[in-house]
Design a protein around this motif. Structure first.
Motif, mmCIF file in Angstrom:
data_model
loop_
_atom_site.group_PDB
_atom_site.id
_atom_site.type_symbol
_atom_site.label_atom_id
_atom_site.label_comp_id
_atom_site.label_asym_id
_atom_site.label_seq_id
_atom_site.Cartn_x
_atom_site.Cartn_y
_atom_site.Cartn_z
ATOM 1 N N LYS A 1 52.733 -7.305 47.705
ATOM 2 C CA LYS A 1 52.002 -7.577 46.764
ATOM 3 C C LYS A 1 50.544 -8.685 47.270
ATOM 4 N N GLN A 2 49.591 -8.562 46.483
ATOM 5 C CA GLN A 2 47.873 -9.276 46.832
ATOM 6 C C GLN A 2 48.024 -10.362 46.196
ATOM 7 N N GLY A 3 48.123 -11.838 46.349
ATOM 8 C CA GLY A 3 48.144 -13.247 45.891
ATOM 9 C C GLY A 3 46.475 -13.920 45.704
ATOM 10 N N TYR B 1 55.868 -11.122 49.764
ATOM 11 C CA TYR B 1 57.016 -10.011 50.126
ATOM 12 C C TYR B 1 57.889 -10.347 49.400
ATOM 13 N N ASP B 2 58.060 -9.208 48.385
ATOM 14 C CA ASP B 2 59.518 -9.295 47.682
ATOM 15 C C ASP B 2 60.741 -9.022 48.302
ATOM 16 N N SER C 1 58.236 -3.477 55.937
ATOM 17 C CA SER C 1 57.406 -2.950 55.665
ATOM 18 C C SER C 1 56.300 -3.372 56.313
ATOM 19 N N THR C 2 55.213 -2.203 56.507
ATOM 20 C CA THR C 2 53.952 -2.963 56.740
ATOM 21 C C THR C 2 53.290 -3.707 56.095
ATOM 22 N N ILE C 3 52.463 -5.089 56.758
ATOM 23 C CA ILE C 3 51.767 -6.202 55.536
ATOM 24 C C ILE C 3 50.201 -4.406 55.432
#
Length: 325
Positions: A124-126, A116-117, A79-81
């Motif tokens: 999610k952003q880290g 990406y999980d 899926s798109t980042i």
């Protein structure tokens, strides 16, 4: 498939453990209990424990990240980042357990982390990298326990801005910790873990600085003679140069040539996959930076006809990593 939910939970779980990663998303849509189980970390660890997981190769390119299966030669675009723009060629991907970590670096100004999980198939952003740096020059790799180590690079363009800084990212805690600084500044380098130690190899003079996570101490090892290379640890230290493959002899402290590449490539990117090494790069004398990437699967020690097999992928890849899921 509702009949599956009528099985005892343990049997239902054992059946799900054997569902290949590529089919899990369909199962999750049809069975709610399956979604809860598959997205659980213990489920993932059991697939690893019972040798039910499969290794794939993650490919970073301008349009996103694709997961390539060398067995059936299929390639799935994730899926798109959610970064709102094309991915800079200076970015890197590193895999930790079931997660793909994107180090999104651009023009020495931004240093974002996106994760990406593969279990939940979500982004999610880290936490932001402590210091923005050159995306192509710094050392970065994952440790066996699942942290990401980075070192060196340039804070701005030019050798005058080389860094001694090093840091570790605790993926599960989403936090960075600064490490003791290296003995020497390194502007262009590669990083890899060997037997629990973080090695930083200078691309220009090939000196090695090694960090011991247990003691928190940096050690300068020696000077090596291999030029600007991409390194992997596979039955020893292997370097992929633009024109050939070399292996380092730790006892004799010297490089020996294994064989030339089928064609001259630069820059080379490589990752270990099972008993092979997946490598790619552009033709060395490419006239355009947009020239397509060339891919090979290399198996050291195999018969000559099977040692370096060309792969037909049509992607402009800038970073590669192996993941088991």
């Amino acid at each position: 498939m509702d009949f599956l939910e009528e099985f005892p939970e343990q049997i239902f779980r054992d059946i799900l453990l054997r569902v290949p990663y590529k089919s899990q998303s369909k199962i999750k849509l049809m069975l709610k209990p399956a979604k809860e189980m598959i997205e659980c970390f213990d489920f993932y660890m059991n697939r690893i424990k019972f040798d039910l997981a499969k290794k794939y190769i993650c490919l970073l390119h301008g349009s996103g990240i694709s997961v390539y299966d060398p067995v059936d030669q299929s390639c799935e675009l994730l899926s798109t980042i959610p970064i709102g723009s094309e991915i800079p060629f200076t970015s890197h991907i590193i895999t930790v357990n079931h997660k793909i970590v994107l180090l999104h670096l651009k023009h020495y100004l931004t240093a974002n982390i996106w994760i990406y999980d593969l279990l939940s198939r979500t982004w999610k952003q880290g936490a932001e990298i402590p210091t923005a740096r050159s995306g192509t020059g710094f050392a970065c790799c994952a440790s066996p326990e699942g942290s990401i180590y980075i070192a060196g690079g340039c804070a701005k363009y030019g050798n005058a801005h080389e860094l001694r800084e090093a840091a570790v990212y605790k993926v599960n805690e989403d936090k960075w910790e600064l490490l003791p600084q290296m003995h020497e500044k390194v502007g262009s380098c590669r990083g890899l873990f060997i037997e629990g130690m973080f090695y930083v190899i200078n691309n220009w003079n090939n000196g090695i600085q090694r960090f011991d996570p247990n003691t928190g101490i940096w050690t300068t090892i020696e000077t090596m003679t291999a030029p600007n290379s991409w390194y992997v640890h596979f039955r020893g230290l292997i370097a992929f140069l633009w024109n050939g493959i070399q292996q380092y002899d730790w006892e004799g402290k010297g490089w020996r040539e294994l064989e030339p590449l089928p064609q001259q490539l630069y820059p080379v990117r490589a990752t270990v996959w099972c008993d092979h090494i997946f490598l790619c790069g552009r033709q060395y004398y490419a006239t355009s930076i947009h020239q397509s990437t060339i891919f090979y699967m290399y198996k050291p020690g195999a018969p000559l006809s099977e040692r370096c097999i060309s792969i037909g992928l049509n992607l402009d890849v800038t970073s590669v990593a192996t993941i088991e899921i």
